[in-house]
Scaffold this motif. Structure first.
Motif, mmCIF file in Angstrom:
data_model
loop_
_atom_site.group_PDB
_atom_site.id
_atom_site.type_symbol
_atom_site.label_atom_id
_atom_site.label_comp_id
_atom_site.label_asym_id
_atom_site.label_seq_id
_atom_site.Cartn_x
_atom_site.Cartn_y
_atom_site.Cartn_z
ATOM 1 N N LEU A 101 44.114 51.825 42.157
ATOM 2 C CA LEU A 101 44.552 51.780 40.765
ATOM 3 C C LEU A 101 44.075 50.497 40.087
ATOM 4 N N LEU A 102 44.129 49.384 40.812
ATOM 5 C CA LEU A 102 43.653 48.113 40.266
ATOM 6 C C LEU A 102 42.176 48.195 39.906
ATOM 7 N N GLY A 103 41.365 48.666 40.862
ATOM 8 C CA GLY A 103 39.932 48.764 40.629
ATOM 9 C C GLY A 103 39.602 49.671 39.458
ATOM 10 N N LYS A 104 40.279 50.807 39.385
ATOM 11 C CA LYS A 104 40.028 51.745 38.288
ATOM 12 C C LYS A 104 40.460 51.143 36.959
ATOM 13 N N GLY A 105 41.600 50.455 36.963
ATOM 14 C CA GLY A 105 42.092 49.831 35.747
ATOM 15 C C GLY A 105 41.152 48.755 35.227
ATOM 16 N N LEU A 106 40.665 47.895 36.121
ATOM 17 C CA LEU A 106 39.742 46.835 35.714
ATOM 18 C C LEU A 106 38.414 47.407 35.229
ATOM 19 N N THR A 107 37.985 48.515 35.823
ATOM 20 C CA THR A 107 36.747 49.165 35.371
ATOM 21 C C THR A 107 36.908 49.699 33.953
ATOM 22 N N LEU A 108 38.056 50.318 33.671
ATOM 23 C CA LEU A 108 38.319 50.807 32.309
ATOM 24 C C LEU A 108 38.346 49.652 31.314
ATOM 25 N N PHE A 109 38.950 48.532 31.733
ATOM 26 C CA PHE A 109 39.013 47.353 30.872
ATOM 27 C C PHE A 109 37.606 46.820 30.591
ATOM 28 N N PHE A 114 32.393 49.848 41.880
ATOM 29 C CA PHE A 114 32.108 50.201 43.272
ATOM 30 C C PHE A 114 33.207 49.748 44.231
ATOM 31 N N PHE A 115 34.335 49.319 43.667
ATOM 32 C CA PHE A 115 35.407 48.777 44.496
ATOM 33 C C PHE A 115 36.436 49.813 44.914
ATOM 34 N N TYR A 116 36.814 50.692 43.986
ATOM 35 C CA TYR A 116 38.032 51.480 44.202
ATOM 36 C C TYR A 116 37.864 52.746 45.036
ATOM 37 N N ALA A 117 36.670 53.357 45.047
ATOM 38 C CA ALA A 117 36.501 54.635 45.757
ATOM 39 C C ALA A 117 36.878 54.578 47.241
ATOM 40 N N LYS A 168 38.359 46.391 59.798
ATOM 41 C CA LYS A 168 37.504 47.312 60.547
ATOM 42 C C LYS A 168 36.530 48.040 59.631
ATOM 43 N N TYR A 169 36.931 48.227 58.372
ATOM 44 C CA TYR A 169 36.127 49.006 57.437
ATOM 45 C C TYR A 169 35.403 48.120 56.411
ATOM 46 N N TRP A 170 35.126 46.881 56.772
ATOM 47 C CA TRP A 170 34.499 45.943 55.838
ATOM 48 C C TRP A 170 33.173 46.456 55.286
ATOM 49 N N ILE A 171 32.477 47.249 56.088
ATOM 50 C CA ILE A 171 31.153 47.727 55.673
ATOM 51 C C ILE A 171 31.227 48.573 54.386
ATOM 52 N N HIS A 172 32.387 49.161 54.126
ATOM 53 C CA HIS A 172 32.545 50.014 52.949
ATOM 54 C C HIS A 172 32.524 49.206 51.643
ATOM 55 N N PHE A 173 32.665 47.898 51.750
ATOM 56 C CA PHE A 173 32.687 47.064 50.555
ATOM 57 C C PHE A 173 31.327 46.451 50.218
ATOM 58 N N ILE A 174 30.316 46.781 51.008
ATOM 59 C CA ILE A 174 28.978 46.239 50.751
ATOM 60 C C ILE A 174 28.455 46.630 49.358
ATOM 61 N N PRO A 175 28.577 47.911 48.934
ATOM 62 C CA PRO A 175 28.112 48.262 47.576
ATOM 63 C C PRO A 175 28.797 47.428 46.488
ATOM 64 N N PHE A 176 30.089 47.180 46.645
ATOM 65 C CA PHE A 176 30.824 46.360 45.670
ATOM 66 C C PHE A 176 30.274 44.945 45.623
ATOM 67 N N VAL A 177 30.038 44.355 46.793
ATOM 68 C CA VAL A 177 29.517 42.980 46.868
ATOM 69 C C VAL A 177 28.124 42.909 46.245
ATOM 70 N N LEU A 178 27.287 43.897 46.541
ATOM 71 C CA LEU A 178 25.926 43.911 45.989
ATOM 72 C C LEU A 178 25.953 44.049 44.465
ATOM 73 N N PHE A 179 26.826 44.928 43.966
ATOM 74 C CA PHE A 179 26.911 45.127 42.517
ATOM 75 C C PHE A 179 27.489 43.888 41.838
ATOM 76 N N LEU A 180 28.441 43.236 42.512
ATOM 77 C CA LEU A 180 28.991 41.984 41.991
ATOM 78 C C LEU A 180 27.896 40.923 41.903
ATOM 79 N N LEU A 181 27.043 40.870 42.926
ATOM 80 C CA LEU A 181 25.928 39.922 42.928
ATOM 81 C C LEU A 181 24.963 40.220 41.778
ATOM 82 N N LEU A 182 24.648 41.500 41.580
ATOM 83 C CA LEU A 182 23.749 41.889 40.493
ATOM 84 C C LEU A 182 24.332 41.519 39.128
ATOM 85 N N ASN A 183 25.606 41.776 38.948
ATOM 86 C CA ASN A 183 26.245 41.450 37.670
ATOM 87 C C ASN A 183 26.328 39.945 37.443
ATOM 88 N N THR A 184 26.522 39.205 38.507
ATOM 89 C CA THR A 184 26.532 37.741 38.400
ATOM 90 C C THR A 184 25.163 37.223 37.980
#
Length: 362
Positions: A38-46, A74-77, A96-112
């Protein structure tokens, strides 16, 4: 109108996330995980409101902030999938599931990088290339959300349980997932038909409208079914009778006492012990339990014991035997423990432990 709907949905998602965090000690772990979706979706809408200049249209600092916040696209899915796993297997280790956050980190890097390029005013040709890379990466969004949504539905569908609580929760979650899947499809249709402005805006409007409905449905479900959001060791909010003895305050006091003093671990605990502890008659205590828990004294105390047992069964130290666990949780008979556990969870303690450990190491 679309911007207004997005603003209301943003507020609802963020409000619900905060509400969960303020009560995280009482909230079921699976719902706590859902709050990050919900947080990720909310921040995306904002961020969408900022990037379309629906709000703060001439503030460059806010615009740069919106670009960074858009990384949550790319955070909330993944949290949909983690939520489904938590509903089925209990608490899951996000490490254990850290690998699932790689797309978010990459997109954060691109936006930065985009923000840095804007601030340093790099050459236009370089800036265009950066935006092209970001745009290409953004197209992976639909692959991600659709993939995680389908995976979440499959996790719930493939898990079989006789637990009424799980079955009702599962039906609600499947409905929410299907609704979100519909939202993704509407936004995808909007992207595909962007050359036709009216059609594209129509799909976007329907998607945002459905998001707004979903944000309110989640809150309504919480208010009408608090027992699926709060764990067994917490207060269950239900319609109160007029009887002064059967007040919420007495019930909350009773629950707090049981948790703080871990009274459920006493195998010989009697209703008289509780009545003495809160200075109420046994009849009054029994009436409070029946009114607010919806069951008798034994079921009420056993619900605490089962939650304690589940926590111990999720311990990765397999040398801790089930016999040790049942005694630690407050039971004094293996047969009673197995019967009560299966009645409340729809499976045996051994099966519960095996499925949890399998989910951790598969």
């Amino acid at each position: 109108m679309i911007d207004i709907f997005q603003g209301i949905a943003f507020f609802n998602f963020i409000f619900f996330s905060i509400l969960i965090w303020l009560h995280k000690d009482k909230i079921d772990y699976a719902i706590y995980i859902f709050s990050f979706f919900l947080l990720g979706k909310g921040l995306t809408l904002f961020s969408n409101l900022i990037l379309t200049k629906a709000i703060f249209p001439s503030n460059e600092t806010i615009l740069n902030t919106g670009i960074v916040l858009n990384s949550f696209l790319f955070f909330y899915a993944p949290f949909l999938c983690f939520f489904a796993l938590s509903v089925v297997y209990g608490a899951v280790s996000l490490k254990k599931y850290w690998i699932h956050f790689i797309p978010f980190v990459l997109f954060l890097l691109l936006n930065t990088i985009v923000v840095f390029a804007r601030l340093t005013k790099v050459e236009e040709s370089v800036f265009v290339k950066i935006l092209d890379i970001r745009s290409t990466f953004t197209k992976l969004y639909y692959v991600q959300v659709v993939g995680y949504t389908i995976a979440s539905i499959w996790i719930l569908h493939s898990y079989k349980s006789e637990s009424v609580r799980f079955q009702k929760m599962s039906r609600w979650l499947k409905g929410v997932l299907i609704a979100f899947f519909t939202v993704w499809m509407l936004f995808l249709a909007s992207s595909v038909t962007e050359t036709n402005v009216n059609l594209s805006e129509g799909f976007t409007f329907l998607g945002v409208l459905l998001l707004l409905l979903l944000s309110n449905i989640v809150i309504v479900f919480l208010l009408n079914n608090p027992e699926f959001f709060y764990n067994h060791l917490s207060v269950k909010l239900q319609k109160l009778p007029d009887d002064k003895k059967a007040t919420r305050a007495v019930y909350e006091k009773l629950c707090q006492l049981i948790v703080e003093q871990q009274l459920y671990k006493k195998a010989d605990l009697k209703i008289g012990d509780l009545s003495e502890a809160i200075q109420e008659s046994s009849r009054a205590v029994s009436k409070v339990i029946n009114s607010h828990y919806g069951g008798n004294f034994n079921d009420f105390i056993n619900s605490y014991r089962i939650e304690e047992a589940k926590k111990l069964l999720r311990n990765e130290d397999e040398e801790i035997t089930i016999l040790t666990i049942l005694y630690e949780a407050g039971f004094n008979s293996k047969s009673v423990f197995n019967t009560v556990f299966k009645k409340m969870e729809g499976e045996t303690p051994s099966s519960y432990r095996k499925k949890y450990l399998t989910s951790m190491y598969s």
